[in-house]
Structure formats: C-alpha cells, structure tokens
Design an enzyme around this catalytic site. Structure first.
Site: not given
Ligand code: BG6
Length: 314
Positions: A184, A289
């Site tokens: 991510h 990501e």
């Molecule tokens: O707030 P988090 O749990 O780190 O997620 C952030 C984002 O992560 C992304 O990978 C998702 O596609 C989104 O939908 C999500 O909002």
C-alpha cells in the site's frame, strides 16, 4: 634486484565506502555511500522513508502514528492476508481492514549487502534487509482469527535510485490457506494536478467510488482531479509509471503480482481521517499499490509464494 622479483607496486584495491545499517528503537535505517537511504519501522515492517538524490520519495502523514497504536498513514504498509474491509463470507472475515501484517510487530532478521559494479565504486552497492513475521508473533486474538501456520519474510533492498520490496509467504501449517497481498505505497509527488499514472491503458478496473462497478481504462494516462479508488486487475504490462510535469519520475515494476490499486482520498475523505495531515496532503501524494487482490492466492502446506515490486527513481 632482478626486475622480475621486485615486489609488486600494485597495492590491493582499497574498499570504497560501505553501506551502513543502524538499528535503533523499533526501526532500521540503512544508507548507501551514494546517500540513498531507507527507514523501516518494525511495527508493520513499514517502510517510512526512502530517499534518493537527497529527495524523499514516499509520503508520510505528519500525524501518522509510529508507536504501534494503529497502522502507519503513509510509507509502505503491507496488506496481508486480506485486502479491504473484512469479507464476512471468507475465513479472514474477522480480521481488521487490510489484515494484520501492518498491525503486527515484525522481527529484524538481518542484512546482506552486495556490490554490483566495479570494486569500491561508490553508488553501485545495494543492501538487503530482511524482516520476519510468523504465527508465534501474533496476538492470541489474531491467531484465533487466522488459525493457520505461516511464515512471512519481507525483504527490502536499497539500491542506487531503487527500492525493491518482496514478500515471501510460506505455509508452515498442516492445512491449506488463502490470502491476498498488497504493498500500500504512498508516493510523494510535487503536485497531484501535474501528475499522471501511466501503464494502466486499456486495463480493466473496479471503481470503488462507483459501487464497485467494472470499467475499462480508456486513456493511456490517468490524471487525478478528485477522489480515486480503483483496483486494476490482471495487468499485462509489468510497469506502472508516475509521471510528473510530463517527465517519468518513478517506475513501479510488479514481480509476480497482477493487480494495482490507485488511491487518492482528495478533500473530503482526507478530512475524515484523523491521522491524515496536513489536510491538503492529498495534493502531494498518490498511492500506487501493487498486489494480488483479485480472488485469493491458495497455498498448500509446505508451499511458498513470492511477490513484490521494484521501484526505480529517475
Ligand atoms: O484507511 P486505510 O485502512 O489505510 O485504507 C486506505 C485505503 O486503502 C486503499 O487501498 C483502498 O482501496 C481504499 O478503499 C482505502 O480507503
């Protein structure tokens, strides 16, 4: 003295400056003679900084929690073994959003370094740092929610103008398990309105902003002018590029992974995230990501899976 028997005037080539690794409270910092550096927090094995040419390449919220109280908002959190909100129809359904890897304390397993160029030539070195997470590191609650024997080794390799992050997943139990995996990554950009993402042309994506409907990318370049949350699946081309001011800035090369999520929370969503600061930080970040998030990867006992990315900075 006979010319032939004279001691050699050639002295051994002096070793050049070496890569350095520094382990301090809860994090590992490595740097190369070229000045490139990387920092990894043991919490989540989250890469929180990657610098090339004196420039930070990752975006990290100024309000990110680095004390283990919640996943890090920024850097490279690891999503495993499930992507997105819990899927109640799957065995991972009682795990938190994006799984437990980004919420767990990993072990630092050590370093190895190599010189790929001429001996002693500064800048040609690379350094590899390994981190491990296995069943034994999990809390009792997480073990109940993920009752499988597994071992993860996450390798972060810093090279001159490059960062490679690879995850090795091994089934160490007696039952098969299924998982999803995603890196991510929050990349830092100068100005999102002058940034494009290339390499997604004609790919199919699920638009989470539009009730998870499926679409096809119609332009070779993706520009971001509002909230974006797209899951591109089954990509043929290995490289996705971040282009800034019309020039390639980063090449993200997938390794054994077919999917890529593009995310920018833009104005309203950023306001709703307490750990997203500054509030206009959406202007200087984009998440690209890489992962395996369409369906599930299945591992039988004793089997391993390896996937990740190589990012090259221009
Ligand atoms: O707030 P988090 O749990 O780190 O997620 C952030 C984002 O992560 C992304 O990978 C998702 O596609 C989104 O939908 C999500 O909002």
């Amino acid at each position: 003295m006979d010319r032939k028997n004279r001691p050699s005037a050639i002295s051994p080539i002096a070793a050049g400056p070496q890569p350095s690794v520094h382990v301090e409270q809860g994090k590992v910092i490595a740097s190369l003679p070229s000045g490139d550096s990387v920092e990894i927090l043991l919490f989540g094995a989250t890469v929180t900084s990657w610098k090339t040419n004196g420039k930070e390449r990752l975006w990290l919220s100024t309000a990110a929690k680095l004390d283990g109280s919640k996943p890090v908002r920024g850097g490279v959190p690891i999503v495993f073994p499930a992507f997105g909100p819990p899927n109640k129809d799957h065995v991972t359904g009682s795990l938190p959003q994006h799984g437990f890897a980004r919420n767990s304390h990993w072990e630092y397993l050590g370093k190895s370094s190599s010189e790929s160029g001429a001996q002693g030539k500064a800048g040609d070195d690379s350094i590899k740092l390994d981190f491990g997470l296995s069943t034994a590191n999990l809390s009792e609650d997480t073990k109940k929610a993920w009752p499988f024997g597994f071992g993860l080794v996450y390798s972060v390799t810093l090279g001159k103008d490059s960062l490679q992050t690879m995850l090795n997943v091994r089934n160490e139990g007696t039952e098969a398990f299924e998982f999803q995996f995603l890196l991510h990554t929050y990349f830092r950009v100068e100005d999102i309105t002058r940034t494009q993402i290339n390499g997604l042309g004609s790919a199919t994506y699920v638009d989470k902003m539009l009730n998870a409907t499926t679409h096809q990318q119609s332009t070779p370049s993706l520009s971001i002018a509002g909230e974006v949350d797209r899951v591109y699946t089954g990509l043929q081309q290995d490289t996705t590029s971040v282009v800034q001011e019309g020039r390639p800035s980063l090449d993200i090369i997938r390794d054994n992974l077919a999917d890529t999520v593009v995310w920018n929370p833009w104005i309203e969503k950023s306001k709703g995230m307490g750990d997203f600061e500054p509030k206009d930080g959406y202007k200087t970040m984009v998440c690209v990501e890489v992962g395996a998030v369409e369906g599930w990867q299945k591992l039988e006992p004793g089997e391993t899976f390896e996937g990740g990315m190589l990012v090259k900075a221009h």
